[in-house]
Scaffold this motif. Structure first.
Motif, PDB file in Angstrom:
ATOM      1  N   GLY A  28       0.784  -1.235   0.000  1.00 39.09           N
ATOM      2  CA  GLY A  28       0.000   0.000   0.000  1.00 39.09           C
ATOM      3  C   GLY A  28       0.815   1.284   0.000  1.00 39.09           C
ATOM      4  N   HIS A  29       2.136   1.186  -0.135  1.00 38.14           N
ATOM      5  CA  HIS A  29       2.962   2.403  -0.161  1.00 38.14           C
ATOM      6  C   HIS A  29       3.660   2.548  -1.513  1.00 38.14           C
ATOM      7  N   SER A  30       3.882   3.793  -1.908  1.00 37.55           N
ATOM      8  CA  SER A  30       4.639   4.013  -3.141  1.00 37.55           C
ATOM      9  C   SER A  30       6.127   3.839  -2.838  1.00 37.55           C
ATOM     10  N   ALA A  31       6.921   3.658  -3.893  1.00 40.98           N
ATOM     11  CA  ALA A  31       8.376   3.512  -3.719  1.00 40.98           C
ATOM     12  C   ALA A  31       8.946   4.748  -3.024  1.00 40.98           C
ATOM     13  N   ALA A  32       8.469   5.928  -3.408  1.00 39.80           N
ATOM     14  CA  ALA A  32       8.989   7.167  -2.812  1.00 39.80           C
ATOM     15  C   ALA A  32       8.653   7.236  -1.319  1.00 39.80           C
ATOM     16  N   GLN A  33       7.448   6.799  -0.958  1.00 38.14           N
ATOM     17  CA  GLN A  33       7.070   6.822   0.468  1.00 38.14           C
ATOM     18  C   GLN A  33       7.980   5.910   1.295  1.00 38.14           C
ATOM     19  N   VAL A  34       8.233   4.720   0.791  1.00 39.91           N
ATOM     20  CA  VAL A  34       9.093   3.790   1.540  1.00 39.91           C
ATOM     21  C   VAL A  34      10.514   4.351   1.612  1.00 39.91           C
ATOM     22  N   ALA A  35      10.986   4.907   0.499  1.00 39.74           N
ATOM     23  CA  ALA A  35      12.341   5.471   0.479  1.00 39.74           C
ATOM     24  C   ALA A  35      12.459   6.597   1.518  1.00 39.74           C
ATOM     25  N   GLU A  36      11.460   7.461   1.586  1.00 40.89           N
ATOM     26  CA  GLU A  36      11.484   8.560   2.570  1.00 40.89           C
ATOM     27  C   GLU A  36      11.507   7.999   3.990  1.00 40.89           C
ATOM     28  N   ALA A  37      10.714   6.963   4.236  1.00 42.13           N
ATOM     29  CA  ALA A  37      10.659   6.361   5.578  1.00 42.13           C
ATOM     30  C   ALA A  37      12.014   5.748   5.943  1.00 42.13           C
ATOM     31  N   ILE A  38      12.669   5.117   4.984  1.00 45.37           N
ATOM     32  CA  ILE A  38      13.988   4.513   5.234  1.00 45.37           C
ATOM     33  C   ILE A  38      14.986   5.618   5.597  1.00 45.37           C
ATOM     34  N   ILE A  39      14.980   6.699   4.821  1.00 46.25           N
ATOM     35  CA  ILE A  39      15.938   7.787   5.056  1.00 46.25           C
ATOM     36  C   ILE A  39      15.699   8.416   6.428  1.00 46.25           C
ATOM     37  N   GLU A  40      14.434   8.621   6.748  1.00 47.57           N
ATOM     38  CA  GLU A  40      14.105   9.221   8.057  1.00 47.57           C
ATOM     39  C   GLU A  40      14.666   8.355   9.185  1.00 47.57           C
TER      40      GLU A  40
END
Ligand code: S3P
Length: 173
Positions: free
Chosen positions: A156-168
């Motif tokens: 349910g998440h976009s690639a960009a959303q997951v990438a942002e969460a990883i970076i955070e």
């Protein structure tokens, strides 16, 4: 920035979004992305499926291991791996040496949906057996993926959303 020059490596089952999330990470962090499957294919001048067909899985695993060992020597990279890379402890050790190892997860049904039209995944059964083969292999591999430093669900998440969460998460370390 706490992330500094540490590599960010993605592991996880086929279809968990390693390649697309890796690309998003590369874009956001302005880092080169090393996709291990593509490195192997370029070196061998063959598709992964052909390598499996001509030389078998063990040979592919050796090529994969060499490519990971080489990539993991670098710093400041995003490294995306194939779904079986995490099984070999030497690969995990190499990836950890200069960076973080992130595991991506997804429900078996989501993976089934994502890989349903894929013809280049030699380890998945075709047709009606595919969902069952995904579930079985996921269970076998779960303990290996659990060895990652951090885990992110991708359903349910976009690639960009997951990438942002990883970076955070990584910037807080
Ligand atoms: C494999 C996954 C594939 C590829 C090869 C083996 C596996 O990569 O490395 O077919 O063992 O799970 P993806 O995870 O990118 O599909």
């Amino acid at each position: 920035m706490p992330l500094g020059t540490k590599n960010v490596s993605l592991i996880g089952f086929m279809g968990t979004g390693k390649s697309s999330i890796g690309k998003a990470l590369g874009r956001i962090l302005s880092r080169p992305v090393i996709d291990i499957d593509r490195v192997v294919e370029t070196k061998e001048k063959r598709k992964i499926r052909e390598i499996f067909e001509m030389h078998g899985e063990a040979h592919f695993r050796k090529l994969e291991k060499d490519a990971i060992a080489e990539a993991a020597e670098a710093v400041g990279k995003v490294i995306t791996t194939g779904g079986g890379a995490a099984i070999d402890p030497a690969n995990m050790e190499a990836l950890r040496k200069n960076g973080w190892v992130i595991s991506l997860t997804a429900k078996a049904e989501t993976i089934y949906y994502r890989v349903k039209d894929s013809k280049h995944r030699p380890l998945l059964a075709s047709g009606e057996d595919r969902l069952e083969s995904i579930k079985k292999l996921m269970e076998i591999r779960r303990p290996y993926y659990e060895k990652a430093d951090f885990h992110f669900e991708t359903d349910g998440h976009s690639a960009a959303q997951v990438a942002e969460a990883i970076i955070e998460t990584l910037e807080k370390q």
